[in-house]
Design a protein around this motif. Sequence first.
Motif, PDB file in Angstrom:
ATOM      1  N   ILE A 218      22.155 -12.596  83.317  1.00 47.26           N
ATOM      2  CA  ILE A 218      23.365 -11.758  83.541  1.00 47.26           C
ATOM      3  C   ILE A 218      25.172 -12.209  83.032  1.00 47.26           C
ATOM      4  N   LEU A 219      24.458 -13.885  83.523  1.00 45.75           N
ATOM      5  CA  LEU A 219      25.791 -14.466  81.649  1.00 45.75           C
ATOM      6  C   LEU A 219      25.406 -14.304  80.944  1.00 45.75           C
ATOM      7  N   GLY A 220      24.447 -14.116  80.320  1.00 49.27           N
ATOM      8  CA  GLY A 220      24.468 -13.735  78.863  1.00 49.27           C
ATOM      9  C   GLY A 220      23.802 -12.067  78.904  1.00 49.27           C
ATOM     10  N   SER A 221      24.391 -11.247  79.016  1.00 46.21           N
ATOM     11  CA  SER A 221      24.656 -10.559  79.516  1.00 46.21           C
ATOM     12  C   SER A 221      25.874  -9.614  78.115  1.00 46.21           C
ATOM     13  N   LYS A 222      25.748  -8.946  76.922  1.00 53.29           N
ATOM     14  CA  LYS A 222      26.943  -8.759  76.420  1.00 53.29           C
ATOM     15  C   LYS A 222      27.225  -7.524  77.335  1.00 53.29           C
ATOM     16  N   TYR A 223      26.884  -6.810  78.006  1.00 47.35           N
ATOM     17  CA  TYR A 223      27.340  -5.637  78.446  1.00 47.35           C
ATOM     18  C   TYR A 223      28.479  -6.002  79.614  1.00 47.35           C
ATOM     19  N   ILE A 224      27.526  -6.760  80.958  1.00 50.30           N
ATOM     20  CA  ILE A 224      28.800  -7.182  81.460  1.00 50.30           C
ATOM     21  C   ILE A 224      29.913  -7.885  81.482  1.00 50.30           C
ATOM     22  N   TRP A 225      29.688  -8.840  80.375  1.00 49.29           N
ATOM     23  CA  TRP A 225      30.947  -9.216  79.286  1.00 49.29           C
ATOM     24  C   TRP A 225      31.967  -7.883  78.812  1.00 49.29           C
ATOM     25  N   SER A 226      32.007  -6.883  78.045  1.00 43.24           N
ATOM     26  CA  SER A 226      32.369  -6.845  77.794  1.00 43.24           C
ATOM     27  C   SER A 226      32.688  -5.971  78.618  1.00 43.24           C
ATOM     28  N   ALA A 227      32.007  -5.228  79.643  1.00 50.65           N
ATOM     29  CA  ALA A 227      33.141  -4.414  80.392  1.00 50.65           C
ATOM     30  C   ALA A 227      34.449  -5.670  81.822  1.00 50.65           C
ATOM     31  N   VAL A 228      33.962  -6.822  81.473  1.00 53.03           N
ATOM     32  CA  VAL A 228      34.575  -7.385  81.841  1.00 53.03           C
ATOM     33  C   VAL A 228      36.307  -7.400  80.604  1.00 53.03           C
ATOM     34  N   SER A 229      36.007  -7.717  80.112  1.00 52.60           N
ATOM     35  CA  SER A 229      36.712  -8.041  78.777  1.00 52.60           C
ATOM     36  C   SER A 229      37.350  -7.004  78.846  1.00 52.60           C
ATOM     37  N   MET A 230      36.889  -5.803  78.690  1.00 52.72           N
ATOM     38  CA  MET A 230      37.575  -4.495  78.663  1.00 52.72           C
ATOM     39  C   MET A 230      38.241  -3.607  79.344  1.00 52.72           C
ATOM     40  N   PHE A 231      38.164  -4.333  80.924  1.00 54.82           N
ATOM     41  CA  PHE A 231      38.796  -4.048  82.158  1.00 54.82           C
ATOM     42  C   PHE A 231      40.116  -5.182  82.196  1.00 54.82           C
ATOM     43  N   THR A 232      39.895  -6.237  81.861  1.00 54.24           N
ATOM     44  CA  THR A 232      40.950  -7.746  81.584  1.00 54.24           C
ATOM     45  C   THR A 232      42.328  -6.427  80.925  1.00 54.24           C
ATOM     46  N   ILE A 233      41.474  -6.290  79.437  1.00 50.13           N
ATOM     47  CA  ILE A 233      43.001  -5.669  78.827  1.00 50.13           C
ATOM     48  C   ILE A 233      43.659  -4.437  79.126  1.00 50.13           C
ATOM     49  N   PHE A 234      42.704  -3.817  79.523  1.00 42.57           N
ATOM     50  CA  PHE A 234      43.151  -1.911  80.378  1.00 42.57           C
ATOM     51  C   PHE A 234      44.077  -2.840  81.506  1.00 42.57           C
ATOM     52  N   ILE A 235      43.937  -3.949  82.071  1.00 42.40           N
ATOM     53  CA  ILE A 235      45.029  -4.130  83.442  1.00 42.40           C
ATOM     54  C   ILE A 235      46.439  -4.687  82.794  1.00 42.40           C
ATOM     55  N   MET A 236      45.621  -5.788  82.072  1.00 44.20           N
ATOM     56  CA  MET A 236      46.845  -6.850  81.180  1.00 44.20           C
ATOM     57  C   MET A 236      47.943  -5.518  80.734  1.00 44.20           C
ATOM     58  N   ILE A 237      47.384  -4.764  79.482  1.00 45.53           N
ATOM     59  CA  ILE A 237      48.667  -3.835  78.764  1.00 45.53           C
ATOM     60  C   ILE A 237      49.031  -2.741  79.405  1.00 45.53           C
ATOM     61  N   SER A 238      48.532  -2.453  80.922  1.00 45.71           N
ATOM     62  CA  SER A 238      49.220  -1.252  81.810  1.00 45.71           C
ATOM     63  C   SER A 238      50.399  -1.999  82.156  1.00 45.71           C
ATOM     64  N   GLY A 239      50.597  -3.371  82.411  1.00 46.80           N
ATOM     65  CA  GLY A 239      51.565  -3.958  82.927  1.00 46.80           C
ATOM     66  C   GLY A 239      51.022  -4.591  84.577  1.00 46.80           C
ATOM     67  N   HIS A 240      49.511  -5.116  84.528  1.00 43.28           N
ATOM     68  CA  HIS A 240      49.623  -5.875  85.604  1.00 43.28           C
ATOM     69  C   HIS A 240      49.881  -6.965  85.908  1.00 43.28           C
ATOM     70  N   MET A 241      50.377  -7.166  84.824  1.00 42.90           N
ATOM     71  CA  MET A 241      51.167  -9.063  84.709  1.00 42.90           C
ATOM     72  C   MET A 241      52.679  -8.920  85.753  1.00 42.90           C
ATOM     73  N   TRP A 242      53.000  -8.007  84.947  1.00 45.17           N
ATOM     74  CA  TRP A 242      54.629  -7.559  85.483  1.00 45.17           C
ATOM     75  C   TRP A 242      54.819  -6.967  87.375  1.00 45.17           C
ATOM     76  N   ASN A 243      54.075  -6.669  87.578  1.00 42.52           N
ATOM     77  CA  ASN A 243      53.289  -6.286  89.165  1.00 42.52           C
ATOM     78  C   ASN A 243      53.405  -7.590  90.406  1.00 42.52           C
ATOM     79  N   GLN A 244      52.398  -8.316  89.114  1.00 47.91           N
ATOM     80  CA  GLN A 244      51.770  -9.605  89.647  1.00 47.91           C
ATOM     81  C   GLN A 244      53.419 -10.209  90.440  1.00 47.91           C
TER      82      GLN A 244
END
Lengths: 340, 766
Positions: A218-244
Amino acid sequence: MRGLSRTTLFSVAAMLGLALLAIPSSISSSGLASAQPAGEALLAKKVARLSAKASANKGIISLDSSAFEDVMSKPRNYSVVVLFTAISPEFNCVPCLNFDPEYKLVASGWSKLADKSQLYFSVLDFKAGQEIFQKMGMNSAPSVLYFPATASQSTQDRYDFGRLGFQAEPFANWLNARAGTSIKVQRPIDYMDVCIKIIGTIACLFTVYQLFTKAGKILGSKYIWSAVSMFTIFIMISGHMWNQIRNPPYTAPGRDGRPGFIAQGFQNQFGLESQIVAVLYALICGSAIVLISVVPKIENPTQQRLVVWAAMCFFGFFFSVLIKFFQVKNPGYPFTLLFK
Amino acid sequence: MSVETTSTVARVLKPTILILIALVAISSRLFSIIRFESVIHEFDPWFNYRTTQHLVKNGFYDFWNWFDEKSWYPLGRVVGGTVYPGIMVTSAVIHNVLHFFNFPVDIRNVCVFLAPMFSGLTAFSAYLLTKELKDSSAGLLAAAFLGVAPGYISRSVAGSYDNEGIAIFLLVFTFYLWIKAVKTGSAYFGLLTALFYFYMVSAWGGYVFITNLVPLHAFTLLLMGRYSNRLYVSYSTFYAVGTLLSMQIPFVGFQPTRTSEHMAALGVFGLLQLYAFAELVRGHVTPKQFKTLLRAGVSAVAVIAVVGLTLLSFSGVIAPFTGRFYSLYDTGYAKIHIPIIASVSEHQPTAWTSFFFDLQMLIFLFPAGVYLCFKELKDEHVFIILYSVFASYFAGVMVRLMLTLTPVVCVSAAIAYSTLLDTYLEKSDHVLGTNLKPLTATNDSNGDASTDAKPTSNGTKKPHSSGKGNAKEAKATAAKADAVESKAQAKSTAAAKRYPVFNWDSRAMVILQLTWFLFMFAWHCTYVTSGSYSSPSIVLASRQQDGSQMIIDDFREAYYWLRKNTKEDAKVMSWWDYGYQMAGMANVTTLVDNNTWNNTHIATVGKAMATSEEVSYEVLRRHDVDYVLILFGGVIGYSGDDINKFLWMIRIAEGVYPNEVKETNFFTPRGEYKVDQDATPTMKNSLMYKMSYYRFAELYGGNAVDHVRQARMPSEGPKLSVLEEAYTTENWLVRIFKVKDLDVLGRSLFDATDFDKGKIRKTKKF
């Protein structure tokens, strides 16, 4: 601007303010002058009474209007901390409920001290002491006032929730600086919580150990890592930290034709608003990915055409929505796509 | 056209396009020069400009040892040891080279045009970087994007002479060199990376981003099992040389060995050495021995590392993270502990609108590019992915760090955009001819692939197991080989399964829309640059009701007045925002400035502003203050004035003088921050309030309205006793007050003022 945000800090403020305005301001400072200098005996009696009350209730004296006047009355050789609060559920005062246990924590820390420094902790609920609230000009709750021993009722110190927060520790420091006490906050250890955490950690470690090979996969899975990275990027660029950091409300009732989920002001946003933006980004980005990766895999020309058209329409449509959204935030923005 | 002519044309076109991109990048940063004049902007650039002047005039050694007694009076400041000298040295070198060739360019113009010039170079390095990731056409797109992206323009317009102006070029170029080094494994590129890293360290505090990202990349590659000699050579060269060089900057000094921000780089360096050593040992011993050795080694190293680090950080040899970095990780930290960091607007978190404003369509193409990087996932793509994730987090926490995000957004969006173009501009029949044939073939083989695979695997398995008794191992290897084979097959069929886009209308649809979006992007960038990022902020422009432009030049008016009308060593107190400008333009001694190194000193100034005249007069006298300068926007509605910043002054002062300044006293019982009739007594008595509204009511005949706070002012304004008005600019934006000397008759200044006004003291009679 800042002043405004401070007033809206406590949810109950406006409500209480209205309630106070409604009460005719007829009640003058009635019982204040009643305490006559009746000598040491009276004072000693009062102190004994207060100490008994305090020790009976884990260091906190609950007041009502008359008890408040009594505590404040002269002669007085002790200082008092009064928490003006509104615990009753009908006020729906979330900060009051949040601060209540913290206040009790500090009070119990005080009751453990050997040197109590002639200090008393007390609580005045809005229900029990509306008159006092009005007299003191309290229009937000919770408020904490500190009345030093020597001075009259008019000199008081207000604890600043907006800056120092609702935690017990800063409040104890604030109080120590004024009363000369050395109250330490000792949070009771929640054994249940600790147990759960320990068991949880052991269970986690155990499952990880059991699934070691699978976990590696699982840790070596490209798909999981790409999903996690993309998700992180999406919430970051939509101002999640501002909300935090700013903790905006999730949504607010709309006013004069504005939809409720869009916050006023360019540098301001609601929780829902930023989530909508994240979804918009994901949709547009997704259609771009479909155009890049899915379309070349379709064998059938008609099908392929359909997918290309659909994806591109998606792309254009949501981009237009995004620009329109941005235009609502920044009314001077001159460019539009589909929606004028 | 034959293939050769195409490549010749491309060879000519590429440099032409790059030069054009550089020209566009430079010219789109010149709005402020055309509208106003060639002038240094904002606050920090004024300090950089002043030091550059000093460097050009007095030479490098003098600059290095410069003790500036005109700032932070009476403490002074060691300039050479507290600056990143990169930008000053760069412009001084350019200046001297030009003068050597007899181009008598003024140093101011070198400074003003430095950032635009370097933006051209940044675009070029974006091209190089993207070329390493995909191809040169994506590179050209990335260069164009980065050339005009407002996220980068915001800090690099002409006149914005600040560290970031050259630092972003260095950032991108260092990353390019690093990727090149990892790809080739050459010590030469590793060394170049280190050299440019050194340049970056000398130019901007943001070098820490490189110091952490590059080791993170190396570490991730290690975890992915991608250790290679290339990685070892490039990282070891980079770290060893880069760290030694970076320690030559006095401001950095021994930090790379002591602070936690630099520990990751050191740790990865050590890890790589251990790993390389383990690889070496592996070649010389049997697998079993190696296993034992490895276990013992790993546990020993882990124990030593943990114990050592704990001891070192407890004994204080390794400093904890600095405040600014804490505020990056623990977002609530700054608000409570360091108001001075929280007060700076560029340290605020970023709302979604800012992301869109600065990057427009790139912001949603950016994740698509990251997705494509995951599909390729070579060593260099791992780097871009890490860069994207971390930079987007940091950009979310601090507006200022949009700057580090912008390059990777441009690169990654360019990869996505150019892949889109590739897919929809492929020559259709050419591709059809080549790709469809293998497709039918693989379709056939695909059908019996499963049946085919069995006999082969059986075949390979048999001789092994019969030959030796080690059946288990043979089985495993055979299964492994099998898996690899089938995987490779699957991969090849997947690759072969690519079809071109068949219909011309779908192609046209996509290409036309994308082109239209490009146009929109260009318009957006121009709009943002011209509207929001090209204001010099020392000269303001406003539109009047008839549409004509009004230039508000109050700042320079005031500074010029100070320069011409005060004595040489006059000490002027103001809030720290204006310190650099006053030193640069008015040539006076300041108490505090934008280099906010001494919080106590700033708090003292805050205290002087926030307390009553009696208290603050003592502070002013003790610091030999001759003049006090404040900004007041109430007349023209300039919202960035000192009354609006006043709360921060109070907060910072309260942090140091909690008994003398209390924030709560400045709020009305209703919790509002008021300046009109309802203002609290503390507010009305504070020096700042008095100075701001001194004679303000008279201006409107007692009917004054503060246009910033929309407050109707009381008809009688505040009185000043310890200060007298020295100068107020045309639009009342800047007000300068002179601190009165002690009264010649020994009266208190309050009595003296009353006496001058003709009031007779009532209490005593002679």
